[in-house]
Write an enzyme that holds these catalytic residues in place. Structure first.
Site, PDB file in Angstrom:
ATOM      1  CG  ASP A   1      -2.008   1.057   1.132  1.00  0.00           C
ATOM      2  OD1 ASP A   1      -2.342   1.479   0.005  1.00  0.00           O
ATOM      3  OD2 ASP A   1      -2.512   1.477   2.184  1.00  0.00           O
ATOM      4  CG  LEU A   2       4.876   3.317  -2.079  1.00  0.00           C
ATOM      5  CD1 LEU A   2       5.617   3.405  -0.748  1.00  0.00           C
ATOM      6  CD2 LEU A   2       5.855   3.038  -3.211  1.00  0.00           C
TER       7      LEU A   2
END
Length: 236
Positions: free
Chosen positions: A167-168
């Site tokens: 979940d960058l």
């Protein structure tokens, strides 16, 4: 790997820092509030509490579900063994990344309690001192005051070490007062074989998060020039 301490038949404490007198109360916000050490709360992938104690500054994060399932199950996960629990996996990855000298929070510990085949869990990490997330920096019209080239280099450093961040986004990148870039929130992340496809998907995810926030906030803007600086830093 984290040290495991069986507190009861249902509760297991995970300890990454042997020097600290970690106990179950460390994961209870009400305990810290009674010690006048609770300094704030926040939201992210889980519920978050900020602690300023005699032992240091910490962040408690309670693991929560996302998506449609969260409407009827906010924080329970199917228990399939210690090595598959969220805190064990995240602490183990944080320990690995610390050994690689990657800029991530120092892992402190975790806890999970199993009931009826499901578990609830919390994670404890050290606070990154005097740092803001990329979202707040951009929203406060300071996007051109930070080193986008350096952000690109840091993300590349993670990728070169096989660190996949699931979940960058602009909330999970932080910059401190010395302009050092940090990456946080490694729930559901892993170390894997370097691969162009997942590396590019990470970059694309970050760009989508910036575009999404830009569409939702009129004062949130990253110029094409700044994004190109990021890409230049990443590609070297």
């Amino acid at each position: 790997m984290p040290q495991t301490i069986k507190i009861s038949p249902n509760t297991t404490l995970l300890k990454s820092d042997p020097a600290l007198p970690l106990s179950t109360t460390w994961f209870d916000p009400e305990f810290w509030q009674s010690q006048q050490a609770l300094t704030g709360t926040g939201n992210g992938r889980g519920a978050v509490w900020f602690i300023n104690s005699q032992f240091g500054k910490f962040v408690i994060r309670r693991y929560r579900r996302g998506g449609l399932i969260a409407k009827f199950n906010k924080s329970r996960f199917l228990f399939t063994g210690l090595a598959n629990t969220r805190p064990w996996l995240e602490l183990s990855l944080l320990e690995t990344m610390n050994k690689l000298s990657l800029p991530v929070p120092r892992p402190i510990g975790g806890i999970f309690t199993v009931k009826y085949g499901f578990y609830k869990a919390e994670l404890l990490t050290e606070t990154i001192t005097n740092a803001e997330d990329l979202f707040d920096i951009i929203k406060n019209n300071r996007s051109d005051k930070i080193g986008w080239n350096e952000i690109g280099k840091v993300i590349k450093h993670f990728h070169n070490n096989g660190i996949y961040h699931s979940d960058l986004n602009c909330h999970n990148i932080m910059i401190d007062e010395q302009d050092k870039v940090w990456v946080i929130d490694f729930d559901k992340c892993e170390q894997r074989e370097p691969n162009k496809e997942w590396k590019q998907s990470n970059i694309d995810r970050l760009k989508r998060s910036i575009d999404k926030e830009s569409n939702q906030h009129s004062n949130f803007h990253v110029s094409e020039e700044l994004w190109q600086a990021f890409l230049e830093g990443y590609h070297g």
